[in-house]
Enzyme design. Structure first.
Site, PDB file in Angstrom:
ATOM      1  CG  ASN A 130      -1.728   1.231   1.392  1.00 12.05           C
ATOM      2  OD1 ASN A 130      -1.779   2.059   0.469  1.00 12.05           O
ATOM      3  ND2 ASN A 130      -2.378   1.397   2.528  1.00 12.05           N
ATOM      4  CD1 TRP A 131       3.529   1.232  -2.970  1.00 11.93           C
ATOM      5  CD2 TRP A 131       3.202   2.339  -4.889  1.00 11.93           C
ATOM      6  NE1 TRP A 131       4.186   0.546  -3.966  1.00 11.93           N
ATOM      7  CE2 TRP A 131       3.996   1.208  -5.155  1.00 11.93           C
ATOM      8  CE3 TRP A 131       2.862   3.177  -5.949  1.00 11.93           C
ATOM      9  CZ2 TRP A 131       4.461   0.905  -6.444  1.00 11.93           C
ATOM     10  CZ3 TRP A 131       3.320   2.876  -7.226  1.00 11.93           C
ATOM     11  CH2 TRP A 131       4.108   1.745  -7.468  1.00 11.93           C
ATOM     12  CE  LYS A 132      -0.055   3.193   4.844  1.00  8.73           C
ATOM     13  NZ  LYS A 132       0.118   3.258   6.288  1.00  8.73           N
ATOM     14  CB  SER A 149       5.496  -1.765  11.827  1.00 13.99           C
ATOM     15  OG  SER A 149       5.080  -0.445  12.138  1.00 13.99           O
ATOM     16  N   GLY A 176       2.973  -1.091   4.213  1.00 17.85           N
ATOM     17  CA  GLY A 176       3.028   0.326   3.872  1.00 17.85           C
ATOM     18  C   GLY A 176       4.452   0.739   3.543  1.00 17.85           C
ATOM     19  N   GLY A 177       5.109   1.394   4.508  1.00 17.70           N
ATOM     20  CA  GLY A 177       6.433   1.974   4.295  1.00 17.70           C
ATOM     21  C   GLY A 177       7.426   1.065   3.584  1.00 17.70           C
TER      22      GLY A 177
HETATM   23  P1  13P Z   1       3.198   0.399   7.570  1.00 18.89           P
HETATM   24  O1  13P Z   1       3.700  -0.902   6.997  1.00 18.89           O
HETATM   25  O2  13P Z   1       3.946   1.587   7.063  1.00 18.89           O
HETATM   26  O3  13P Z   1       3.108   0.323   9.061  1.00 18.89           O
HETATM   27  O4  13P Z   1       1.697   0.601   7.052  1.00 18.89           O
HETATM   28  C1  13P Z   1       0.804  -0.441   7.174  1.00 18.89           C
HETATM   29  C2  13P Z   1      -0.417  -0.121   6.407  1.00 18.89           C
HETATM   30  O5  13P Z   1      -1.165   0.761   6.766  1.00 18.89           O
HETATM   31  C3  13P Z   1      -0.666  -0.857   5.167  1.00 18.89           C
HETATM   32  O6  13P Z   1      -1.940  -0.634   4.681  1.00 18.89           O
END
Ligand code: 13P
Length: 254
Positions: free
Chosen positions: A8-10, A209, A230-231
């Site tokens: 998820n690149w947000k 995370s 995410g990250g």
């Molecule tokens: P992180 O991996 O950056 O904690 O984000 C998780 C997330 O929200 C994936 O949708």
């Protein structure tokens, strides 16, 4: 059930970065690994990702949708258009949608229903806040979110679940294997009650995370069918590394 690693690149990356990322991923990954990868790019990168993954088994999806094919919904994205562009999935109720934008469970149920009606797989995200966990409300919260989110869902059509504890998202604080196993088992029992046939084909992903450093302790757990990252997914090599470490932790089975 196939194991998946979804990035998820947000609100990160633009079209040229997205194209370079997908090109790198295609070059590095083995053909059988491509089918285990999903990308959720920001809508502004959807075309670049769609073009980049064309002809491969990499899947992609929208991060958020409005439950209508088109209409007066300024700033929203049409799931029908995403589908037309090749999207197979869409996130629904990501923690940031729930907490920053105040999306209620009932609105999310409509999104799930609409996505299924057009043949796009909804990925319903659930997760408790730190307060919920401190006050021992984790089970109650994730069950409520799952139950209401799926009220109008059709168990004969695909749906995925993602368990993402709010306190573990973007904080570097990953849930412990025991916490992940407990939450996933609660969600699995709920799915079994909802429909045993659906449960057998509904993956439950963990997110919060996840990175190469901690994935090995989570990938082999009961009812962990993949990750929503995410990250760490912003780097193509890291995403692939997470998939490979998951495979190792699962004795080669993904
Ligand atoms: P992180 O991996 O950056 O904690 O984000 C998780 C997330 O929200 C994936 O949708």
């Amino acid at each position: 059930m196939d194991f998946v690693c979804a990035g998820n690149w947000k609100m990160h990356k633009g079209p040229s970065e997205a194209a370079a990322y997908i090109k790198a991923l295609r070059e590095m990954a083995q053909p059988e690994e491509l089918a285990r990868l999903v990308i959720f790019p920001p809508a502004v990168c959807a075309a670049a990702v769609a073009e980049g993954v064309a002809g491969t088994e990499i899947r992609w999806g929208g991060q958020n949708i409005f439950p209508a094919p088109s209409g007066a919904a300024t700033g929203e994205n049409s799931p029908a258009v995403f589908k037309d562009m090749g999207a197979k999935l869409a996130l629904v109720g990501h923690s940031e949608r729930r907490h920053i934008f105040g999306e209620p469970d009932e609105a999310l149920a409509k999104k799930v229903q609409f996505l299924q009606s057009i043949g796009t797989t909804p990925v319903l995200c659930v997760g408790e806040t730190l307060d919920d966990r401190r006050w021992n409300r984790t089970a109650e919260v994730i069950l409520r979110q799952a139950k209401i989110g799926l009220t109008a869902a059709d168990p004969t059509k695909p749906v995925w679940i993602a368990y993402e504890p709010v306190w573990a998202i973007g904080t570097g604080e990953v849930a412990t294997p025991l916490q992940v196993e407990e939450a996933h088992s609660i969600l699995r029992s709920f799915l079994l009650e909802w429909s045993s046939a659906a449960s057998a084909v509904t993956p439950i992903l963990y997110g919060g995370s996840v990175k190469a450093d901690n994935v090995s302790s989570l990938a082999g757990l009961n009812n962990v069918n993949g990750f929503l990252i995410g990250g760490a997914s912003l780097d193509a090599k890291e995403l692939l590394n997470i998939l490979r470490l998951s495979r190792d932790a699962r004795g080669g089975k993904i």
